[in-house]
Design an enzyme around this catalytic site. Structure first.
Site, PDB file in Angstrom:
ATOM      1  N   GLU A   1      -2.382   1.133  -9.339  1.00 55.88           N
ATOM      2  CA  GLU A   1      -1.250   2.037  -9.551  1.00 55.88           C
ATOM      3  C   GLU A   1      -0.031   1.195  -9.936  1.00 55.88           C
ATOM      4  O   GLU A   1       0.320   0.252  -9.228  1.00 55.88           O
ATOM      5  CB  GLU A   1      -0.979   2.832  -8.277  1.00 55.88           C
ATOM      6  CG  GLU A   1      -2.074   3.835  -7.975  1.00 55.88           C
ATOM      7  CD  GLU A   1      -1.943   4.440  -6.588  1.00 55.88           C
ATOM      8  OE1 GLU A   1      -1.426   5.567  -6.495  1.00 55.88           O
ATOM      9  OE2 GLU A   1      -2.351   3.803  -5.614  1.00 55.88           O
TER      10      GLU A   1
ATOM     11  N   HIS B   1      -0.279  -1.590  -7.278  1.00 62.54           N
ATOM     12  CA  HIS B   1      -1.083  -1.359  -6.080  1.00 62.54           C
ATOM     13  C   HIS B   1      -2.565  -1.386  -6.413  1.00 62.54           C
ATOM     14  O   HIS B   1      -3.099  -0.447  -6.987  1.00 62.54           O
ATOM     15  CB  HIS B   1      -0.698  -0.014  -5.440  1.00 62.54           C
ATOM     16  CG  HIS B   1      -1.523   0.309  -4.237  1.00 62.54           C
ATOM     17  ND1 HIS B   1      -2.025   1.558  -3.996  1.00 62.54           N
ATOM     18  CD2 HIS B   1      -1.956  -0.480  -3.220  1.00 62.54           C
ATOM     19  CE1 HIS B   1      -2.724   1.528  -2.875  1.00 62.54           C
ATOM     20  NE2 HIS B   1      -2.703   0.313  -2.388  1.00 62.54           N
TER      21      HIS B   1
ATOM     22  N   ASN C   1      -2.911   6.820  -2.018  1.00 65.12           N
ATOM     23  CA  ASN C   1      -2.870   6.904  -0.556  1.00 65.12           C
ATOM     24  C   ASN C   1      -2.362   8.248  -0.056  1.00 65.12           C
ATOM     25  O   ASN C   1      -2.712   8.666   1.046  1.00 65.12           O
ATOM     26  CB  ASN C   1      -2.060   5.745   0.029  1.00 65.12           C
ATOM     27  CG  ASN C   1      -2.963   4.562   0.327  1.00 65.12           C
ATOM     28  OD1 ASN C   1      -4.119   4.752   0.743  1.00 65.12           O
ATOM     29  ND2 ASN C   1      -2.493   3.357   0.099  1.00 65.12           N
TER      30      ASN C   1
ATOM     31  N   SER D   1       0.824  -1.214   0.000  1.00 67.88           N
ATOM     32  CA  SER D   1       0.000   0.000   0.000  1.00 67.88           C
ATOM     33  C   SER D   1       0.858   1.264   0.000  1.00 67.88           C
ATOM     34  O   SER D   1       0.511   2.247  -0.635  1.00 67.88           O
ATOM     35  CB  SER D   1      -0.879   0.063   1.251  1.00 67.88           C
ATOM     36  OG  SER D   1      -1.632  -1.095   1.395  1.00 67.88           O
TER      37      SER D   1
HETATM   38  N1  LIG Z   1      -6.377  -4.595   2.811  1.00 64.96           N
HETATM   39  C1  LIG Z   1      -6.337  -3.511   2.042  1.00 64.96           C
HETATM   40  O1  LIG Z   1      -7.247  -2.659   2.056  1.00 64.96           O
HETATM   41  C2  LIG Z   1      -5.188  -3.320   1.082  1.00 64.96           C
HETATM   42  C3  LIG Z   1      -5.349  -2.480  -0.025  1.00 64.96           C
HETATM   43  C4  LIG Z   1      -4.286  -2.338  -0.938  1.00 64.96           C
HETATM   44  C5  LIG Z   1      -3.091  -2.990  -0.697  1.00 64.96           C
HETATM   45  N2  LIG Z   1      -2.958  -3.788   0.415  1.00 64.96           N
HETATM   46  C6  LIG Z   1      -1.674  -4.458   0.604  1.00 64.96           C
HETATM   47  O2  LIG Z   1      -1.764  -5.793   0.108  1.00 64.96           O
HETATM   48  C7  LIG Z   1      -0.930  -6.660   0.887  1.00 64.96           C
HETATM   49  C8  LIG Z   1      -1.782  -7.763   1.465  1.00 64.96           C
HETATM   50  O3  LIG Z   1      -2.804  -7.196   2.253  1.00 64.96           O
HETATM   51  P1  LIG Z   1      -4.102  -8.035   2.684  1.00 64.96           P
HETATM   52  O4  LIG Z   1      -5.080  -7.041   3.199  1.00 64.96           O
HETATM   53  O5  LIG Z   1      -4.485  -8.961   1.611  1.00 64.96           O
HETATM   54  O6  LIG Z   1      -3.508  -8.860   3.937  1.00 64.96           O
HETATM   55  P2  LIG Z   1      -4.005 -10.258   4.495  1.00 64.96           P
HETATM   56  O7  LIG Z   1      -3.521 -10.316   5.900  1.00 64.96           O
HETATM   57  O8  LIG Z   1      -5.454 -10.467   4.234  1.00 64.96           O
HETATM   58  O9  LIG Z   1      -3.188 -11.321   3.606  1.00 64.96           O
HETATM   59  C9  LIG Z   1      -1.807 -11.458   3.678  1.00 64.96           C
HETATM   60  C10 LIG Z   1      -1.498 -12.937   3.492  1.00 64.96           C
HETATM   61  O10 LIG Z   1      -0.075 -13.088   3.396  1.00 64.96           O
HETATM   62  C11 LIG Z   1       0.214 -14.367   3.925  1.00 64.96           C
HETATM   63  N3  LIG Z   1       1.628 -14.482   4.248  1.00 64.96           N
HETATM   64  C12 LIG Z   1       2.314 -13.909   5.251  1.00 64.96           C
HETATM   65  N4  LIG Z   1       3.608 -14.301   5.216  1.00 64.96           N
HETATM   66  C13 LIG Z   1       3.739 -15.119   4.132  1.00 64.96           C
HETATM   67  C14 LIG Z   1       4.834 -15.839   3.574  1.00 64.96           C
HETATM   68  N5  LIG Z   1       6.054 -15.782   4.097  1.00 64.96           N
HETATM   69  N6  LIG Z   1       4.597 -16.587   2.476  1.00 64.96           N
HETATM   70  C15 LIG Z   1       3.360 -16.676   1.942  1.00 64.96           C
HETATM   71  N7  LIG Z   1       2.293 -16.018   2.443  1.00 64.96           N
HETATM   72  C16 LIG Z   1       2.486 -15.251   3.514  1.00 64.96           C
HETATM   73  C17 LIG Z   1      -0.687 -14.465   5.148  1.00 64.96           C
HETATM   74  O11 LIG Z   1      -0.855 -15.812   5.573  1.00 64.96           O
HETATM   75  C18 LIG Z   1      -1.972 -13.825   4.641  1.00 64.96           C
HETATM   76  O12 LIG Z   1      -2.882 -14.790   4.156  1.00 64.96           O
HETATM   77  C19 LIG Z   1      -0.275  -5.770   1.939  1.00 64.96           C
HETATM   78  O13 LIG Z   1       0.962  -5.339   1.460  1.00 64.96           O
HETATM   79  C20 LIG Z   1      -1.237  -4.607   2.060  1.00 64.96           C
HETATM   80  O14 LIG Z   1      -0.640  -3.427   2.531  1.00 64.96           O
HETATM   81  C21 LIG Z   1      -3.979  -3.982   1.296  1.00 64.96           C
END
Ligand SMILES: NC(=O)c1ccc[n+]([C@@H]2O[C@H](COP(=O)([O-])OP(=O)(O)OC[C@H]3O[C@@H](n4cnc5c(N)ncnc54)[C@H](O)[C@@H]3O)[C@@H](O)[C@H]2O)c1
Length: 316
Positions: free
Chosen positions: A160, A148, A199, A127
Site C-alpha cells: 500500500e 506498507h 488492515n 502497519s
Molecule cells: N510483522 C508484520 O506482520 C508486519 C507487517 C507489515 C508491517 N509491519 C511493520 O513493519 C515494521 C517492522 O516490523 P517487523 O515485524 O519487521 O519488526 P521486527 O521487530 O522484526 O524488526 C524491527 C527491527 O527494528 C530494529 N530497530 C529498533 N530500533 C531501531 C533503531 N533505532 N535503529 C535501527 N533499527 C532499529 C530492531 O532491532 C528490529 O530488528 C513495523 O512498523 C511493523 O508494524 C509488520
C-alpha cells in the site's frame, strides 16, 4: 520551501536502497529489491539481528525456490551496516521498517532526512500509524510517504503506497513505478487514515470473528473453519466488490438491510482479547492464545501458509 525534484533518470531507476530495520519485514523488503538488481544497505542498531540477516535472506530465497547460483548473485547486492550515516548517505530511497513505535519512527525520519541526499525519498512500512504523524518532524514533507508491505514480505505481492497531504505526486508515481518494476503489486492510498486499506478490512473481519466467540455463537476453531471452507477459498481470486457485482448489488443491499444492524460495532478492543493478553496467552509465541499450540502445530501452520502462498504466486 525546498522543492523535491525527481530527475527523469530517477523515474526509471532507484539504484541505491537503504532499509532501516533488519527484522522480519526489513529482511523481505531487502531481498525483493536485491533480487531486482538494486544496491541495498540494511541498517539496524541491534548487531545480532544485523549479523543474522544474510542467513535469513538465504533461507527465504530457498523457500521461494530461487537456485543456489542466483542466491549468491542476489546476496552480492546486499550490504549491512550499524552506522545510520553510512547507510543512507547515497540512498535514492529509504524504507523504514523499525519497531511499531511512533516516536522512534519520527526520530528515524528526522535523522535520515539530515543524512540522506536531498532527492532521497523516505517511506515508512508502518502497519497502522498515520504517515502524517511519522513525517511530523521532517522539514521537507513532500518526500515522505508510506509503503506498507505485508508479511511475509517476499511472498505477499501487495504494497500500500500512502500519500499524506504533503507528499508530492511525483514521489508517489516514482514509488509506484519502482515497486511494479521489482514485481510487487502496489496500490495507491489517497487518504492517510489509520490502518490504510488492508488492515481496516482485515480487522473489521477480526473484530466480528472475536465477537462471535465472545458471544458463544461458536468456538475459535469453528470461526476459522467457516472462513477457510467458504468465502476464504475464493477471496484470492474474487474480491468483495467483484463478488457484490457477481451476486448483484440488489441482493447485497437486501443482505445488508437484514444483518448490518446486528454486526459488532465496538470502538474498543474486545474484553476477551484484553483478557488473553493480560493472562499472558499471546498466541503461538507463548503456546496459547484463542487456542493451544504445540511446537509441531506451529511449524505445520507456518509451512502450510508459505506452501499455499508459493502456489498462489504461480497461479495468479
Ligand atoms: N510483522 C508484520 O506482520 C508486519 C507487517 C507489515 C508491517 N509491519 C511493520 O513493519 C515494521 C517492522 O516490523 P517487523 O515485524 O519487521 O519488526 P521486527 O521487530 O522484526 O524488526 C524491527 C527491527 O527494528 C530494529 N530497530 C529498533 N530500533 C531501531 C533503531 N533505532 N535503529 C535501527 N533499527 C532499529 C530492531 O532491532 C528490529 O530488528 C513495523 O512498523 C511493523 O508494524 C509488520
Amino acid at each position: 520551501m525546498l522543492m523535491v525534484v525527481i530527475r527523469r533518470d530517477r523515474m526509471n531507476k532507484i539504484k541505491n536502497l537503504s532499509v532501516i530495520g533488519a527484522g522480519l519485514m526489513g529482511h523481505g523488503i531487502a531481498l525483493k529489491f536485491a533480487q531486482a538488481g538494486t544496491n541495498v544497505i540494511v541498517h539496524d542498531n541491534n548487531k545480532e539481528v544485523l549479523s543474522s540477516l544474510i542467513d535469513r535472506i538465504r533461507q527465504s530465497y530457498s523457500q521461494m525456490g530461487v537456485s543456489e547460483n542466483e542466491i549468491e548473485i542476489f546476496i552480492k547486492n546486499i550490504n549491512i551496516s550499524d552506522d545510520l550515516n553510512y547507510s543512507v548517505k547515497k540512498a535514492d530511497l529509504v524504507i523504514e521498517a523499525v519497531s511499531e513505535k511512533l516516536e522512534l519512527k519520527q526520530e528515524i525520519f528526522f535523522e535520515v532526512e539530515k543524512k540522506a541526499p536531498l532527492n532521497c525519498v523516505i517511506s515508512s512500512n508502518t502497519s497502522v500509524i498515520p504517515i502524517t504523524k511519522i513525517v511530523k518532524r521532517m522539514s521537507e514533507k513532500s518526500r515522505g510517504l508510506g509503503t506498507h508491505w505485508w508479511n511475509p514480505p517476499h511472498l505477499i505481492p501487495l504494497v500500500e503506497v500512502i500519500k499524506t497531504e504533503w507528499t508530492s505526486v511525483k514521489v508517489i508515481d516514482l514509488v509506484m513505478f519502482v515497486l511494479k518494476k521489482i514485481g510487487k503489486t502496489p496500490v495507491r492510498v489517497e487518504k492517510d487514515i489509520p490502518g490504510f486499506i488492508g488492515n481496516r478490512l482485515q480487522h473489521a473481519l477480526w473484530r466480528e470473528a472475536i465477537s462471535l466467540i465472545e458471544n458463544n455463537v461458536c468456538d475459535a476453531e469453528a470461526v476459522d473453519i467457516v472462513i477457510k471452507s467458504s468465502f476464504g477459498r475464493r477471496l484470492a481470486v474474487l474480491g468483495p466488490i467483484e463478488n457484490a457485482d457477481l451476486v448483484g448489488t440488489d441482493l447485497t443491499l437486501d443482505v445488508h438491510e437484514n444483518v448490518l444492524f446486528d454486526l459488532e460495532n465496538s470502538k474498543e478492543p474486545s474484553k476477551l482479547l484484553r483478557k488473553l493478553v493480560n493472562d499472558g496467552k499471546l498466541g503461538m509465541k507463548s503456546g496459547e492464545g484463542f487456542q493451544k499450540w504445540t511446537k509441531n502445530e506451529i511449524e505445520n501452520t507456518k509451512k502450510r501458509v508459505s506452501t499455499h502462498l508459493r502456489k498462489l504466486e504461480k497461479i495468479i
